[in-house]
Design an enzyme around this catalytic site. Structure first.
Site: not given
Ligand code: NAD
Length: 474
Positions: A216, A250
């Site tokens: 997502e 998002c």
């Molecule tokens: P992010 O990708 O920075 O982090 C998301 C999660 O990934 C966190 O729990 C983090 O701990 C984990 N993470 C970090 N490094 C990782 C790795 N190497 N391997 C696995 N997991 C890792 O995203 P964010 O800043 O928390 O959220 C913002 C982004 O999420 C935006 O791009 C937004 O559009 C998207 N988003 C999408 C949806 C959806 O439903 N499609 C919903 C909310 C947010």
């Protein structure tokens, strides 16, 4: 924050329990979903206080609407509909064996143990909405909340064991290292919500164990304002949607495309609506702060870069002052016609700024959208049915809303998910249930096997070739 048990150990524990448990009936699935509902009903105040803390002042009404009620909606829909989803589905069997009693059906079975990684921006919804589908399909789950919402993560980790044994549902907390360890486990399915960049790392890690993923992700969700649109209505709905969580959603509108002749009117109407909602910025508890200094600086740098490259920047809402800066509360900055090489034109904004671009023909705007990565959401405003149909047919995005923004994400009985760079797979609705089920085909032989008497077994009878040839039909 105490880290109690590793993701690998929880996976082993849950998988052993999954095998021990055997079939998971509707009542057990509903019971699990009900306990998540009970957790939210009993502890929503504490969870909203944690989210307020994590954001430095997120209003209770928004946390209630987005994370508590949003999750409850998904959970209740799954709880109430899952009995209709479980039944085996009969399928036509294999001719000519069907004439001798052979039957076939499709059986939907839980995959096993699902890992779910969430974000900070909707710290409960991104864990509990997928969990609704995961539990509906009869699985067990381990949650990994975002480290950027640590109070919410800690509260969830503390409350979940009051409702679940760790072999049913558990929470692992920690930063990128724990997240990387989490995504390297051999889950039966892995759900990741987050950025496209990290999504690629998660999919690489999952590929090593051939773990199926639901991703997502985000992206630059465009709004197409057709010439037939009511500009005041479009501006109001875009402004109201963009203001939700200060653009940290998002599905937040990112770029608005409007006919050249309507740019000025649209920008003025956006500005007026936003100012009406948020006449002041600093000290205004209705304005959701940008989550932390890094994201605050990121959004500010996008706006400054666009201004330096000649884009007009219109401030909508109360002017930012020292207090607003200190609180990380910002008015909406409407960035008009930034060039294609501006940072804001290339990256998801995910904060209180909005790009406005103009078109001469709507097909030019659609062409520009189609040249970029596929967005999570696409919005169309207008009263021209033919144009609306053309836009839907000539674009692809995770979901769509017409004459509004964000609302498709609130459809608890329809799938939610992205396509291409905005993700793959979905949760919610029957499709979400299917995503976390193994769809297993079953063939059951009839009482009589005619192959030998029909000369179908070696040594092949001479007439068999003729029979085969006769079966090759168009
Ligand atoms: P992010 O990708 O920075 O982090 C998301 C999660 O990934 C966190 O729990 C983090 O701990 C984990 N993470 C970090 N490094 C990782 C790795 N190497 N391997 C696995 N997991 C890792 O995203 P964010 O800043 O928390 O959220 C913002 C982004 O999420 C935006 O791009 C937004 O559009 C998207 N988003 C999408 C949806 C959806 O439903 N499609 C919903 C909310 C947010």
């Amino acid at each position: 924050m105490a880290r109690t048990e590793s993701p690998g150990s929880l996976l082993d524990r849950q998988r052993a329990a999954f095998v021990r448990e055997g079939p998971v009936g509707a009542a057990a699935r509903q019971g699990r979903i009900q306990r998540v509902i009970d957790l939210l009903v009993q502890h929503n105040d504490e969870l909203c206080a944690a989210m307020a803390d994590d954001f430095g002042g997120r209003p209770l009404v928004f946390s209630m609407m987005n994370d508590i009620l949003g999750s409850l909606g998904a959970l209740k829909a799954a709880r109430d509909h899952l009995p209709q989803w479980l039944a085996d589905q009969p399928r036509p069997s294999v001719p000519p064996f069907d004439q001798f009693g052979a039957t076939a059906w499709v059986k939907l079975q839980p995959k096993g143990v699902v890992g779910i990684i969430g974000t900070w921006n909707a710290p409960l919804f991104t864990l509990l909405a997928p969990l609704a589908s995961v539990f509906a399909a009869g699985n067990r789950a381990v949650l990994k909340p975002s480290e950027l919402a640590p109070r919410t993560a800690e509260t969830l980790q503390r409350r979940v064991p009051e409702f679940f044994s760790p072999d049913e549902l558990a929470v692992v907390t920690g930063g990128p290292e724990v997240a990387a360890e989490f995504s390297a486990q051999a889950w039966d399915h892995l759900v990741f919500t987050g950025s496209t960049e990290v999504g690629k790392l998660v999919m690489q890690a999952a590929a090593r164990n051939l773990v199926p993923v639901t991703l997502e992700l985000g992206g630059k969700s465009p709004v197409l304002v057709g010439r037939s649109a009511d500009i005041a209505m479009a501006a109001e709905r875009i402004a109201v949607g963009k203001a939700q969580n200060s653009g940290q959603l998002c599905v937040s509108p990112d770029v608005v495309w409007v006919h050249e002749s309507q740019v000025e009117a649209l920008v003025a109407a956006l500005q007026a609506t936003y100012a009406g909602l948020y006449p002041k910025t600093g000290g205004n508890p209705d304005v959701v702060p940008v989550v932390n200094a890094r994201h605050f600086e990121r959004v500010e740098s996008y706006v400054a870069d666009a201004a330096a490259r000649g884009a007009q920047v219109v401030v909508a809402g109360g002017e930012p002052g020292r207090q607003a800066q200190a609180e990380r509360r910002m008015p909406l900055r409407i960035v008009v016609k930034p060039p294609a090489d501006a940072v804001i034109s290339q990256h998801e904004i995910f904060g209180p700024a909005l790009v406005v671009q103009s078109y001469d023909q709507i097909r030019d705007a659609v062409g520009a959208i189609n040249q970029g990565p596929r967005p999570l959401a696409l919005y169309y405003f207008g009263n021209d049915e033919a144009e609306q149909a053309w836009v839907l047919d000539h674009t692809l995005s995770g979901g769509v809303a017409i004459n509004d923004v964000l609302m498709h994400a609130a459809l608890t009985e329809a799938p939610f998910g992205g396509v291409g760079s905005s993700g793959m797979g979905h949760y919610q609705g029957r499709e979400g249930f299917l995503a976390f089920s193994h769809v297993r085909s079953v063939y059951k032989a009839g009482g009589h096997d005619p192959r030998r008497e029909w000369g179908m077994l070696p040594p092949y009878a001479p007439h068999l070739e003729g029979m085969m040839r006769a079966a090759v039909t168009a």
